[in-house]
Design a protein around this motif. Structure first.
Motif, PDB file in Angstrom:
ATOM      1  N   PRO A  36      26.329  27.436   7.168  1.00 18.41           N
ATOM      2  CA  PRO A  36      27.807  28.145   7.131  1.00 18.41           C
ATOM      3  C   PRO A  36      28.996  27.466   8.104  1.00 18.41           C
ATOM      4  O   PRO A  36      28.327  26.828   9.043  1.00 18.41           O
ATOM      5  CB  PRO A  36      27.355  29.508   7.598  1.00 18.41           C
ATOM      6  CG  PRO A  36      25.720  29.416   7.453  1.00 18.41           C
ATOM      7  CD  PRO A  36      25.299  28.012   7.581  1.00 18.41           C
ATOM      8  N   LYS A  37      30.189  27.722   7.837  1.00 17.62           N
ATOM      9  CA  LYS A  37      30.996  27.259   8.354  1.00 17.62           C
ATOM     10  C   LYS A  37      31.115  27.737   9.778  1.00 17.62           C
ATOM     11  O   LYS A  37      31.757  26.856  10.670  1.00 17.62           O
ATOM     12  CB  LYS A  37      32.565  27.391   7.691  1.00 17.62           C
ATOM     13  CG  LYS A  37      32.781  26.651   6.390  1.00 17.62           C
ATOM     14  CD  LYS A  37      33.842  26.883   6.012  1.00 17.62           C
ATOM     15  CE  LYS A  37      34.192  26.056   4.464  1.00 17.62           C
ATOM     16  NZ  LYS A  37      35.116  25.033   4.519  1.00 17.62           N
ATOM     17  N   GLN A  38      30.619  28.964  10.080  1.00 17.93           N
ATOM     18  CA  GLN A  38      30.913  29.308  11.483  1.00 17.93           C
ATOM     19  C   GLN A  38      29.830  28.527  12.478  1.00 17.93           C
ATOM     20  O   GLN A  38      30.225  28.503  13.499  1.00 17.93           O
ATOM     21  CB  GLN A  38      30.533  30.770  11.582  1.00 17.93           C
ATOM     22  CG  GLN A  38      31.283  31.812  10.915  1.00 17.93           C
ATOM     23  CD  GLN A  38      30.702  32.035   9.398  1.00 17.93           C
ATOM     24  OE1 GLN A  38      29.884  31.216   8.930  1.00 17.93           O
ATOM     25  NE2 GLN A  38      31.430  32.729   8.560  1.00 17.93           N
ATOM     26  N   LYS A  39      28.903  28.135  11.865  1.00 17.57           N
ATOM     27  CA  LYS A  39      27.782  27.437  12.767  1.00 17.57           C
ATOM     28  C   LYS A  39      27.861  25.868  12.531  1.00 17.57           C
ATOM     29  O   LYS A  39      27.162  25.025  13.159  1.00 17.57           O
ATOM     30  CB  LYS A  39      26.586  28.089  12.483  1.00 17.57           C
ATOM     31  CG  LYS A  39      26.330  29.519  12.664  1.00 17.57           C
ATOM     32  CD  LYS A  39      24.768  29.735  12.224  1.00 17.57           C
ATOM     33  CE  LYS A  39      24.806  31.382  12.573  1.00 17.57           C
ATOM     34  NZ  LYS A  39      23.480  32.001  12.022  1.00 17.57           N
ATOM     35  N   ARG A  40      28.757  25.415  11.701  1.00 14.38           N
ATOM     36  CA  ARG A  40      28.795  23.843  11.367  1.00 14.38           C
ATOM     37  C   ARG A  40      28.885  23.145  12.645  1.00 14.38           C
ATOM     38  O   ARG A  40      28.093  21.987  12.871  1.00 14.38           O
ATOM     39  CB  ARG A  40      29.814  23.720  10.507  1.00 14.38           C
ATOM     40  CG  ARG A  40      29.757  22.426   9.937  1.00 14.38           C
ATOM     41  CD  ARG A  40      30.425  22.171   8.600  1.00 14.38           C
ATOM     42  NE  ARG A  40      29.805  22.704   7.405  1.00 14.38           N
ATOM     43  CZ  ARG A  40      30.455  23.016   6.303  1.00 14.38           C
ATOM     44  NH1 ARG A  40      31.776  22.809   6.394  1.00 14.38           N
ATOM     45  NH2 ARG A  40      29.800  23.883   5.532  1.00 14.38           N
ATOM     46  N   ASN A  41      29.942  23.333  13.572  1.00 17.73           N
ATOM     47  CA  ASN A  41      30.061  22.427  14.626  1.00 17.73           C
ATOM     48  C   ASN A  41      28.875  22.526  15.500  1.00 17.73           C
ATOM     49  O   ASN A  41      28.505  21.423  16.164  1.00 17.73           O
ATOM     50  CB  ASN A  41      31.398  22.806  15.443  1.00 17.73           C
ATOM     51  CG  ASN A  41      32.428  22.459  14.728  1.00 17.73           C
ATOM     52  OD1 ASN A  41      32.630  21.752  13.781  1.00 17.73           O
ATOM     53  ND2 ASN A  41      33.468  23.422  14.671  1.00 17.73           N
ATOM     54  N   SER A  42      28.280  23.679  15.785  1.00 17.76           N
ATOM     55  CA  SER A  42      27.022  23.817  16.697  1.00 17.76           C
ATOM     56  C   SER A  42      25.819  22.955  16.165  1.00 17.76           C
ATOM     57  O   SER A  42      25.274  22.371  16.692  1.00 17.76           O
ATOM     58  CB  SER A  42      26.561  25.322  16.978  1.00 17.76           C
ATOM     59  OG  SER A  42      27.684  25.949  17.437  1.00 17.76           O
ATOM     60  N   PHE A  43      25.848  23.102  14.675  1.00 14.22           N
ATOM     61  CA  PHE A  43      24.795  22.369  14.134  1.00 14.22           C
ATOM     62  C   PHE A  43      24.754  20.890  14.078  1.00 14.22           C
ATOM     63  O   PHE A  43      24.008  19.969  14.330  1.00 14.22           O
ATOM     64  CB  PHE A  43      24.799  22.758  12.559  1.00 14.22           C
ATOM     65  CG  PHE A  43      23.328  22.435  11.775  1.00 14.22           C
ATOM     66  CD1 PHE A  43      22.239  22.646  12.013  1.00 14.22           C
ATOM     67  CD2 PHE A  43      23.536  21.380  10.848  1.00 14.22           C
ATOM     68  CE1 PHE A  43      21.111  22.501  11.350  1.00 14.22           C
ATOM     69  CE2 PHE A  43      22.534  20.755  10.123  1.00 14.22           C
ATOM     70  CZ  PHE A  43      21.173  21.524  10.442  1.00 14.22           C
ATOM     71  N   ILE A  44      26.005  20.535  13.942  1.00 16.68           N
ATOM     72  CA  ILE A  44      26.240  19.150  13.895  1.00 16.68           C
ATOM     73  C   ILE A  44      25.930  18.404  15.419  1.00 16.68           C
ATOM     74  O   ILE A  44      25.207  17.549  15.665  1.00 16.68           O
ATOM     75  CB  ILE A  44      27.629  18.776  13.898  1.00 16.68           C
ATOM     76  CG1 ILE A  44      28.023  19.111  12.050  1.00 16.68           C
ATOM     77  CG2 ILE A  44      27.979  17.345  13.812  1.00 16.68           C
ATOM     78  CD1 ILE A  44      29.409  18.905  11.810  1.00 16.68           C
ATOM     79  N   LEU A  45      26.200  19.275  16.534  1.00 17.00           N
ATOM     80  CA  LEU A  45      26.020  18.782  18.036  1.00 17.00           C
ATOM     81  C   LEU A  45      24.674  18.747  18.292  1.00 17.00           C
ATOM     82  O   LEU A  45      23.981  17.978  18.832  1.00 17.00           O
ATOM     83  CB  LEU A  45      26.691  19.835  18.909  1.00 17.00           C
ATOM     84  CG  LEU A  45      26.565  19.199  20.405  1.00 17.00           C
ATOM     85  CD1 LEU A  45      26.868  18.059  20.638  1.00 17.00           C
ATOM     86  CD2 LEU A  45      27.369  20.340  21.013  1.00 17.00           C
ATOM     87  N   LEU A  46      23.770  19.697  17.576  1.00 14.87           N
ATOM     88  CA  LEU A  46      22.309  19.852  17.665  1.00 14.87           C
ATOM     89  C   LEU A  46      21.732  18.753  16.894  1.00 14.87           C
ATOM     90  O   LEU A  46      20.725  18.201  17.409  1.00 14.87           O
ATOM     91  CB  LEU A  46      22.035  21.223  17.094  1.00 14.87           C
ATOM     92  CG  LEU A  46      20.417  21.334  17.007  1.00 14.87           C
ATOM     93  CD1 LEU A  46      19.879  21.294  18.473  1.00 14.87           C
ATOM     94  CD2 LEU A  46      20.000  22.755  16.460  1.00 14.87           C
ATOM     95  N   MET A  47      22.224  18.223  15.818  1.00 12.89           N
ATOM     96  CA  MET A  47      21.625  17.136  15.197  1.00 12.89           C
ATOM     97  C   MET A  47      21.799  15.951  16.130  1.00 12.89           C
ATOM     98  O   MET A  47      21.134  15.046  15.820  1.00 12.89           O
ATOM     99  CB  MET A  47      22.317  16.972  13.744  1.00 12.89           C
ATOM    100  CG  MET A  47      22.018  18.008  12.651  1.00 12.89           C
ATOM    101  SD  MET A  47      22.335  17.911  11.071  1.00 12.89           S
ATOM    102  CE  MET A  47      21.491  16.349  10.795  1.00 12.89           C
TER     103      MET A  47
END
Length: 136
Positions: free
Chosen positions: A46-57
């Motif tokens: 989801p767009k709300q969590k996208r930046n956090s997910f990218i950083l986590l990856m």
């Protein structure tokens, strides 16, 4: 200085420049592949969590490379919803205030994130130009 010394110094200089160019080419190509993989994975988030997910990856991939683990496939961690939520909350706090980060891996991850944003913008601009050229 005789001709053999000049030839030796010249050949060493040419070899060094060649090795540097090859290193830069392969590094750029591998980073491009990595960013494409990240882009494909983030389309599922989801767009709300996208930046956090990218950083986590980025953090997990750098951690895997630092540990030199036998199994670099860290997607099994992402299957656990509790682990994923906790990590995403931590990443969102880091994104809100990145000046407090002292971890070397996290700083490199933030640098990769900035490079990813530049790559993504360039990719969208390139796609937009291709669409406009096909439309004309």
């Amino acid at each position: 200085m005789d001709i053999s010394n000049i030839f030796t110094v010249g050949s060493i200089l040419v070899a060094t420049v060649g090795i540097g160019a090859i290193y830069y080419y392969y590094k750029k190509r591998n980073l491009e592949k990595f960013f494409n993989q990240v882009y494909e994975e983030t389309r599922k988030v989801p767009k709300q969590k996208r930046n956090s997910f990218i950083l986590l990856m980025f953090k997990e991939s750098l951690t895997a490379s630092v540990n030199k683990s036998k199994n670099p496939n860290f997607t099994s961690k992402f299957q656990n919803p509790k682990y994923l939520e906790i990590q995403l909350v931590q990443m969102s706090h880091i994104l809100k205030d990145s000046s407090k980060v002292k971890d070397k891996v996290m700083k490199r991850s933030l640098g990769l994130l900035n490079n990813y944003y530049v790559w993504e913008k360039a990719k969208f601009d390139k796609e937009k130009k291709e669409i406009q050229s096909k439309a004309s």
